[in-house]
Scaffold this motif. Structure first.
Motif, PDB file in Angstrom:
ATOM      1  N   CYS A   1     -10.361   7.889   2.204  1.00 45.89           N
ATOM      2  CA  CYS A   1      -8.767   7.719   2.359  1.00 45.89           C
ATOM      3  C   CYS A   1      -8.149   9.072   2.625  1.00 45.89           C
ATOM      4  O   CYS A   1      -8.707  10.090   1.895  1.00 45.89           O
ATOM      5  CB  CYS A   1      -8.436   7.276   0.976  1.00 45.89           C
TER       6      CYS A   1
ATOM      7  N   THR B   1      -5.786  10.624   1.456  1.00 45.89           N
ATOM      8  CA  THR B   1      -4.812  11.364   0.522  1.00 45.89           C
ATOM      9  C   THR B   1      -6.146  12.121  -0.211  1.00 45.89           C
ATOM     10  O   THR B   1      -5.674  12.877  -0.902  1.00 45.89           O
ATOM     11  CB  THR B   1      -4.576  10.257  -0.487  1.00 45.89           C
TER      12      THR B   1
ATOM     13  N   PHE C   1      -6.959  -3.855  -2.210  1.00 43.06           N
ATOM     14  CA  PHE C   1      -6.808  -2.754  -0.976  1.00 43.06           C
ATOM     15  C   PHE C   1      -8.137  -2.533  -0.597  1.00 43.06           C
ATOM     16  O   PHE C   1      -8.204  -2.324   0.827  1.00 43.06           O
ATOM     17  CB  PHE C   1      -6.008  -1.415  -1.661  1.00 43.06           C
TER      18      PHE C   1
ATOM     19  N   GLU D   1     -14.824   3.463  -3.930  1.00 38.46           N
ATOM     20  CA  GLU D   1     -14.050   3.855  -2.636  1.00 38.46           C
ATOM     21  C   GLU D   1     -14.954   4.967  -1.886  1.00 38.46           C
ATOM     22  O   GLU D   1     -14.880   4.807  -0.563  1.00 38.46           O
ATOM     23  CB  GLU D   1     -12.723   4.164  -2.820  1.00 38.46           C
TER      24      GLU D   1
ATOM     25  N   TYR E   1      -7.657   3.739   6.318  1.00 40.32           N
ATOM     26  CA  TYR E   1      -9.296   4.024   5.807  1.00 40.32           C
ATOM     27  C   TYR E   1      -9.848   4.730   7.100  1.00 40.32           C
ATOM     28  O   TYR E   1      -9.714   4.222   7.960  1.00 40.32           O
ATOM     29  CB  TYR E   1     -10.022   3.187   5.034  1.00 40.32           C
TER      30      TYR E   1
ATOM     31  N   GLU F   1      -4.526   3.593 -10.152  1.00 42.49           N
ATOM     32  CA  GLU F   1      -3.845   3.551  -8.973  1.00 42.49           C
ATOM     33  C   GLU F   1      -3.114   2.202  -9.074  1.00 42.49           C
ATOM     34  O   GLU F   1      -3.997   1.137  -9.055  1.00 42.49           O
ATOM     35  CB  GLU F   1      -4.371   3.937  -7.895  1.00 42.49           C
ATOM     36  N   HIS F   2      -2.136   1.799  -8.476  1.00 48.37           N
ATOM     37  CA  HIS F   2      -1.450   0.482  -8.389  1.00 48.37           C
ATOM     38  C   HIS F   2      -0.972  -0.017  -9.704  1.00 48.37           C
ATOM     39  O   HIS F   2      -0.788  -1.291  -9.669  1.00 48.37           O
ATOM     40  CB  HIS F   2      -2.132  -0.406  -7.339  1.00 48.37           C
TER      41      HIS F   2
ATOM     42  N   SER G   1       0.906  -1.239   0.041  1.00 53.80           N
ATOM     43  CA  SER G   1      -0.032  -0.010   0.066  1.00 53.80           C
ATOM     44  C   SER G   1       0.976   1.321   0.123  1.00 53.80           C
ATOM     45  O   SER G   1       1.962   1.259   0.501  1.00 53.80           O
ATOM     46  CB  SER G   1      -0.646  -0.098   1.430  1.00 53.80           C
ATOM     47  N   SER G   2       0.312   2.518  -0.526  1.00 50.50           N
ATOM     48  CA  SER G   2       1.031   3.670  -0.398  1.00 50.50           C
ATOM     49  C   SER G   2       0.902   4.287   1.000  1.00 50.50           C
ATOM     50  O   SER G   2       1.687   5.082   1.444  1.00 50.50           O
ATOM     51  CB  SER G   2       0.958   4.680  -1.685  1.00 50.50           C
ATOM     52  N   ILE G   3      -0.255   4.015   1.322  1.00 49.96           N
ATOM     53  CA  ILE G   3      -0.836   4.722   2.715  1.00 49.96           C
ATOM     54  C   ILE G   3      -1.248   3.639   3.648  1.00 49.96           C
ATOM     55  O   ILE G   3      -0.680   3.678   4.646  1.00 49.96           O
ATOM     56  CB  ILE G   3      -2.003   5.720   2.440  1.00 49.96           C
ATOM     57  N   GLY G   4      -2.255   2.995   3.296  1.00 51.55           N
ATOM     58  CA  GLY G   4      -2.834   1.708   3.947  1.00 51.55           C
ATOM     59  C   GLY G   4      -3.785   1.926   5.095  1.00 51.55           C
ATOM     60  O   GLY G   4      -3.949   1.041   5.763  1.00 51.55           O
TER      61      GLY G   4
HETATM   62  N1  IOM Z   1      -6.995   4.661  -1.122  1.00 50.19           N
HETATM   63  C1  IOM Z   1      -6.208   4.358  -1.904  1.00 50.19           C
HETATM   64  N2  IOM Z   1      -6.652   4.892  -3.216  1.00 50.19           N
HETATM   65  N3  IOM Z   1      -4.735   4.412  -1.857  1.00 50.19           N
HETATM   66  C2  IOM Z   1      -3.954   5.471  -1.428  1.00 50.19           C
HETATM   67  C3  IOM Z   1      -4.374   2.833  -1.249  1.00 50.19           C
HETATM   68  C4  IOM Z   1      -3.015   2.807  -0.759  1.00 50.19           C
HETATM   69  O1  IOM Z   1      -2.122   2.371  -1.561  1.00 50.19           O
HETATM   70  O2  IOM Z   1      -2.875   2.841   0.424  1.00 50.19           O
END
Ligand code: IOM
Ligand code: ADP
Length: 345
Positions: free
Chosen positions: A257, A259, A180, A211, A55, A300-301, A50-53
């Motif tokens: 999220c 972000t 995710f 999301e 919610y 994303e990803h 994950s970039s953030i991880g």
């Molecule tokens: N929430 C999602 N868009 N993203 C930021 C997931 C993540 O990689 O953490």
């Protein structure tokens, strides 16, 4: 719940900021809707790439679990706990002539915002009944759209696999089974309550119950960023007279999220940059300077395909919508300038 095993190689902001001390402070906390730390972090614990991880399950998550969310918000947006968010959706304040009037680099432009209905659980803990209510409320609001914005709703329930795949390939529909979101609880009762509204030209879309409860999207071929912004703002004006969305003066629009908080806006171009693709340091120096993010073209990803990239604003909170779009424009002008300089003579 014990402190989770987070491998050293994990680079997410969850892994960076969930120290044993923060974990101990938060582990027994709960929001009024029953959202817990375990639910906040499960996506990032299960998906160490994950970039953030993390919610939020509701607006209160951002205060109850502030010891974790605040440093993440600070690092991602450069936004402090005492800062205020302001909105500016006035297209007249943009200075964004098409950066690619000859159509050589920019394939398409898309601007989306996330929105969630005030006082409604976010997708991680939303009930099936609430999700259905989001869908019916959104459809009622969308039925007020006229002219260019008028269109139809295509629910996922009953949609043929063929149509679903076509919409996905056209970059119009969200993907199914995102791991995710799955780990964060978003895919419960799939595909009930999910769907896409689009106008006849497929230049205006609304995703329902992905999301965020709503993702409102304006999209078209080429690099006329202002036209895309104007279409989005016209639709928002109508929708926001019909539905009240969760918003506060500190975090702006409330999203699942962290972000996406604030403007909840991601303004992006799909752009072909074959020469910069061979010099990623030069590429990244420009995107960093203009606070831009590089994604692959399937969202994303995803990985980039050839030398086509998805470039968008990274910061969404503590700047206005106009600033986010202006950053994208100015960064894209700089990228195209560098691309031309690097072209073999
Ligand atoms: N929430 C999602 N868009 N993203 C930021 C997931 C993540 O990689 O953490
Ligand atoms: P979001 O933008 O809602 O955060 P993603 O990054 O997953 O979510 O992107 C969603 C979809 O939008 C993907 O299919 C992606 O290819 C498409 N997309 C994003 N930007 C553009 C663009 N500028 N032109 C065409 N499609 C785009």
């Amino acid at each position: 719940m014990d402190y989770p095993k987070l491998p050293k190689k994990c680079k997410s902001l969850l892994c960076k900021y969930l120290t044993p001390k923060v974990f101990d402070t938060l582990k027994n906390k709960k929001t009024i809707n029953g959202f817990t730390l375990e639910l906040v972090i499960n996506s990032g614990v299960q998906n160490i790439d994950s970039s953030i991880g993390v919610y939020a399950g509701d607006e209160e998550s951002y205060t109850t679990f502030a010891a974790l969310f605040d440093p993440i918000i600070k690092e991602y947006h450069g936004f402090d706990t005492q800062d205020k968010h302001t909105s500016n959706l006035n297209p007249d304040d943009l200075n964004t002539p098409n950066p690619d009037s000859e159509g050589k680099f920019i394939v398409s432009t898309r601007i989306r915002v996330g929105r969630n209905i005030d006082n409604m659980h976010l997708g991680a803990v939303i009930s099936q009944g609430q999700r259905d209510l989001v869908e019916s409320t959104a459809l009622k609001a969308l039925s007020a759209l006229e002219g260019e914005l008028a269109g139809n709703y295509y629910p996922l329930l009953g949609m043929t696999k063929e149509l679903q795949d076509d919409l996905y390939k056209e970059h119009l529909l969200f993907k199914e089974g995102d791991r995710f979101l799955d780990a964060a609880g978003y895919n419960r009762n799939w595909p009930d309550g999910r769907g896409i509204y689009h106008n006849h030209d497929k230049t205006f879309l609304v995703w329902i119950n992905e999301e965020d409860q709503l993702r409102i999207i304006s999209i078209q071929q080429g690099g006329d960023i202002k036209e895309v912004f104007i279409r989005l703002v016209s639709a928002l004006k109508v929708i926001e007279t019909e539905v009240t969305f969760a918003y506060n003066n500190h975090l702006g629009y409330i999203t699942s999220c962290p972000t996406n908080l604030g403007t909840a806006m991601r303004a992006s171009v799909h752009i072909t940059l074959p020469n910069l693709a061979k010099d990623m340091d030069a590429f990244k120096a420009i995107t960093d300077k203009y606070y831009l993010q590089i994604r692959g073209i399937n969202g994303e990803h995803s990985a980039n395909e050839g030398s086509v990239y998805d470039i968008s604003n990274q910061r969404r909170l503590g700047i206005t919508e106009v600033q986010a779009v202006q950053n994208l424009h100015d960064g894209v002008v700089a990228l195209i300038g560098a691309e031309k300089t690097l072209a073999p003579k």
